[in-house]
Design a protein around this motif. Structure first.
Motif, PDB file in Angstrom:
ATOM      1  N   UNK A 168      26.498 -31.339  42.181  1.00 51.85           N
ATOM      2  CA  UNK A 168      25.232 -30.931  42.781  1.00 51.85           C
ATOM      3  C   UNK A 168      25.495 -29.957  43.927  1.00 51.85           C
ATOM      4  N   UNK A 169      24.739 -28.873  43.938  1.00 53.12           N
ATOM      5  CA  UNK A 169      24.770 -27.902  45.038  1.00 53.12           C
ATOM      6  C   UNK A 169      23.376 -27.924  45.663  1.00 53.12           C
ATOM      7  N   UNK A 170      23.257 -28.628  46.776  1.00 50.43           N
ATOM      8  CA  UNK A 170      21.961 -28.881  47.397  1.00 50.43           C
ATOM      9  C   UNK A 170      21.823 -28.066  48.679  1.00 50.43           C
ATOM     10  N   UNK A 171      21.188 -26.893  48.553  1.00 50.74           N
ATOM     11  CA  UNK A 171      20.976 -25.998  49.690  1.00 50.74           C
ATOM     12  C   UNK A 171      22.286 -25.715  50.444  1.00 50.74           C
ATOM     13  N   UNK A 172      23.267 -25.286  49.683  1.00 48.02           N
ATOM     14  CA  UNK A 172      24.580 -24.962  50.238  1.00 48.02           C
ATOM     15  C   UNK A 172      24.548 -23.547  50.805  1.00 48.02           C
ATOM     16  N   UNK A 173      24.955 -23.396  52.054  1.00 43.43           N
ATOM     17  CA  UNK A 173      24.947 -22.093  52.720  1.00 43.43           C
ATOM     18  C   UNK A 173      26.352 -21.508  52.740  1.00 43.43           C
ATOM     19  N   UNK A 174      26.472 -20.289  52.221  1.00 47.95           N
ATOM     20  CA  UNK A 174      27.763 -19.590  52.233  1.00 47.95           C
ATOM     21  C   UNK A 174      27.539 -18.164  52.706  1.00 47.95           C
ATOM     22  N   UNK A 175      28.559 -17.533  53.285  1.00 47.83           N
ATOM     23  CA  UNK A 175      28.404 -16.160  53.770  1.00 47.83           C
ATOM     24  C   UNK A 175      28.075 -15.195  52.637  1.00 47.83           C
ATOM     25  N   UNK A 176      27.283 -14.167  52.942  1.00 43.95           N
ATOM     26  CA  UNK A 176      26.939 -13.161  51.942  1.00 43.95           C
ATOM     27  C   UNK A 176      28.176 -12.426  51.445  1.00 43.95           C
ATOM     28  N   UNK A 177      29.219 -12.426  52.245  1.00 41.85           N
ATOM     29  CA  UNK A 177      30.467 -11.763  51.853  1.00 41.85           C
ATOM     30  C   UNK A 177      31.174 -12.484  50.712  1.00 41.85           C
ATOM     31  N   UNK A 178      30.692 -13.671  50.349  1.00 44.36           N
ATOM     32  CA  UNK A 178      31.285 -14.426  49.242  1.00 44.36           C
ATOM     33  C   UNK A 178      30.750 -14.000  47.878  1.00 44.36           C
ATOM     34  N   UNK A 179      29.796 -13.058  47.864  1.00 47.59           N
ATOM     35  CA  UNK A 179      29.234 -12.580  46.606  1.00 47.59           C
ATOM     36  C   UNK A 179      30.278 -11.784  45.823  1.00 47.59           C
ATOM     37  N   UNK A 180      30.366 -12.034  44.531  1.00 52.85           N
ATOM     38  CA  UNK A 180      31.289 -11.299  43.671  1.00 52.85           C
ATOM     39  C   UNK A 180      30.598 -10.080  43.067  1.00 52.85           C
ATOM     40  N   UNK A 181      31.159  -8.917  43.271  1.00 51.65           N
ATOM     41  CA  UNK A 181      30.779  -7.650  42.657  1.00 51.65           C
ATOM     42  C   UNK A 181      29.436  -7.107  43.142  1.00 51.65           C
ATOM     43  N   UNK A 182      28.419  -7.944  43.248  1.00 55.54           N
ATOM     44  CA  UNK A 182      27.107  -7.507  43.706  1.00 55.54           C
ATOM     45  C   UNK A 182      26.010  -8.320  43.066  1.00 55.54           C
ATOM     46  N   UNK A 183      24.812  -8.261  43.656  1.00 55.63           N
ATOM     47  CA  UNK A 183      23.683  -8.996  43.091  1.00 55.63           C
ATOM     48  C   UNK A 183      23.338  -8.455  41.709  1.00 55.63           C
ATOM     49  N   UNK A 184      23.022  -9.383  40.812  1.00 59.03           N
ATOM     50  CA  UNK A 184      22.636  -9.001  39.463  1.00 59.03           C
ATOM     51  C   UNK A 184      23.799  -8.681  38.539  1.00 59.03           C
ATOM     52  N   UNK A 185      25.028  -8.939  38.988  1.00 58.27           N
ATOM     53  CA  UNK A 185      26.210  -8.598  38.178  1.00 58.27           C
ATOM     54  C   UNK A 185      26.862  -9.836  37.557  1.00 58.27           C
ATOM     55  N   UNK A 186      26.199 -10.973  37.670  1.00 56.93           N
ATOM     56  CA  UNK A 186      26.794 -12.222  37.190  1.00 56.93           C
ATOM     57  C   UNK A 186      27.003 -12.254  35.688  1.00 56.93           C
ATOM     58  N   UNK A 187      26.016 -11.770  34.938  1.00 56.30           N
ATOM     59  CA  UNK A 187      26.144 -11.765  33.477  1.00 56.30           C
ATOM     60  C   UNK A 187      27.286 -10.841  33.067  1.00 56.30           C
ATOM     61  N   UNK A 188      27.410  -9.731  33.759  1.00 54.46           N
ATOM     62  CA  UNK A 188      28.494  -8.790  33.494  1.00 54.46           C
ATOM     63  C   UNK A 188      29.856  -9.440  33.715  1.00 54.46           C
ATOM     64  N   UNK A 189      29.988 -10.191  34.810  1.00 51.54           N
ATOM     65  CA  UNK A 189      31.244 -10.891  35.091  1.00 51.54           C
ATOM     66  C   UNK A 189      31.516 -11.938  34.018  1.00 51.54           C
ATOM     67  N   UNK A 190      30.468 -12.683  33.649  1.00 53.35           N
ATOM     68  CA  UNK A 190      30.636 -13.737  32.642  1.00 53.35           C
ATOM     69  C   UNK A 190      31.141 -13.164  31.331  1.00 53.35           C
TER      70      UNK A 190
END
Length: 388
Positions: A196-218
């Motif tokens: 479970x990930x319940x309102x977990x806060x992480x730095x924006x710098x932890x994003x991989x590649x960029x917003x909307x690129x998750x399907x591409x990475x997958x």
């Protein structure tokens, strides 16, 4: 001594496969990332999985298991230099482990566009919320980082809604709810988990590649990941066949060894024929992956991903039958091998998805291309009658 070589100038496929190979005691001194591709790694993993009864080899192969290799590849290929320094280096050194949090209990996750978990921007942070399961590796006490897939923009085009984020496992709000077993096996110490990930806060710098690129990475990691499974399946089948042959020589029934029974010889022969056919499919897909990339090789990869678990299950089942009661007991590894092989008809895309891909490619070839096929299926196109 265990040696790990990291050469950051290599291509991702070379990095991925050579990462696997270079920690292998038997080929470290002969393998460099610049010349080791999927095809060479296929031979290595086949051999090592086939002899997993050796404790040293079990330890080595645990390091390159897909749930650990996948985050390594993602961070290597898509991570920033800072992300690589923070997470990739300790991962490759073996000091920590990782997991990949994508599959969700509430939706059919073989279609990644179904993912419902949320990733919401909040100032310089992201807030993560979602329930994942079959998060392989999360049960390992050394697991320190998860790659989490969720939606950042539900209004974006279908394949641009998802993003991937690095989430430290010790973040407040991350909770391992329970371990999951596969036909009763818990795969300790790695294990699969519902998390479970319940309102977990992480730095924006932890994003991989960029917003909307998750399907591409997958999609980028699935081709190599699927072949990695296939390679291990060939090794599993090879080991099962070796055990079956040994059992046939040692066991006596009705006054003579099982090996003297003509019917049993035919069984062993047919398993070898099937196994070599599957091996060639995996080698062919590995060659295609190295030479043309995962997109162009998707047909070869799909064929291997369907054939390898099916053949492994056939060979392992035959080995169980030859072992009799021992084959389904905890005294012989065959039951565990069967559970793992059966799971891989589902993991990283079920058979039906790969068969659909392969069938579509055949239809596109017959129609003259993807656009022509779309027109024909929509009733706005036609195809010339083939010459008989």
């Amino acid at each position: 001594m265990l040696v790990l070589v990291v050469l950051c100038t290599c291509s991702i496929s070379h990095h991925y496969w050579c990462f696997t190979c270079s920690i292998n005691l038997h080929i470290t001194k002969n393998c460099t990332m610049s010349r080791c591709g999927a095809r060479k790694c296929c031979h290595v993993i086949n051999q090592e999985v086939a002899c997993l009864m050796l404790p040293t080899v079990r330890h080595i192969m645990s390091i390159v298991h897909t749930e650990h290799a996948t985050p390594c590849v993602c961070v290597f290929r898509y991570g920033t230099p800072e992300q690589q320094q923070t997470w990739l280096v300790p991962l490759l050194r073996g000091g920590i482990r990782s997991c990949f949090a994508m599959t969700e209990k509430a939706v059919a996750s073989s279609d990644a566009t179904n993912i419902q978990s949320e990733i919401t921007r909040s100032g310089d942070n992201y807030v993560v919320k979602g329930l994942k399961w079959w998060t392989s590796g999360a049960m390992d006490p050394r697991c320190k980082i998860a790659i989490f897939m969720g939606k950042t923009d539900v209004s974006a085009p279908t394949h641009k809604q998802q993003s991937m984020l690095l989430v430290p496992m010790d973040s407040p709000g991350v909770k391992v709810i329970r371990p999951l077993t596969v036909f009763g096996y818990d795969d300790a110490p790695h294990g699969h988990a519902e998390v479970s990930f319940d309102n977990v806060t992480v730095p924006a710098s932890n994003l991989l590649l960029g917003e909307g690129r998750g399907f591409e990475i997958a999609q980028g990691r699935l081709g190599p990941g699927r072949l990695h499974h296939c390679m291990r399946l060939i090794g599993m089948a090879e080991r099962a066949l070796a055990l079956a042959s040994q059992r046939a020589l040692q066991r006596v029934a009705f006054g003579r060894p099982l090996a003297a029974q003509g019917g049993l010889r035919e069984v062993l022969a047919r398993q070898r024929i099937a196994l070599e056919g599957a091996r060639l499919l995996v080698l062919n897909a590995s060659e295609a992956l190295d030479s043309v990339g995962h997109k162009a090789a998707r047909g070869e990869i799909a064929a291997a991903k369907v054939a390898a678990p099916a053949v492994a299950l056939q060979v392992i089942d035959a080995a169980i039958q030859i072992h009799g009661g021992a084959g389904v007991s905890q005294d012989v590894v065959l039951g565990h091998l069967y559970a793992g092989a059966r799971t891989l008809r589902i993991a990283d895309g079920p058979d039906e998805v790969h068969l659909g891909t392969l069938g579509k490619l055949e239809l596109e070839a017959a129609a003259g291309g993807p656009l022509e096929l779309k027109k024909i299926l929509a009733g706005t196109g036609s195809i010339a009658r083939p010459k008989l």
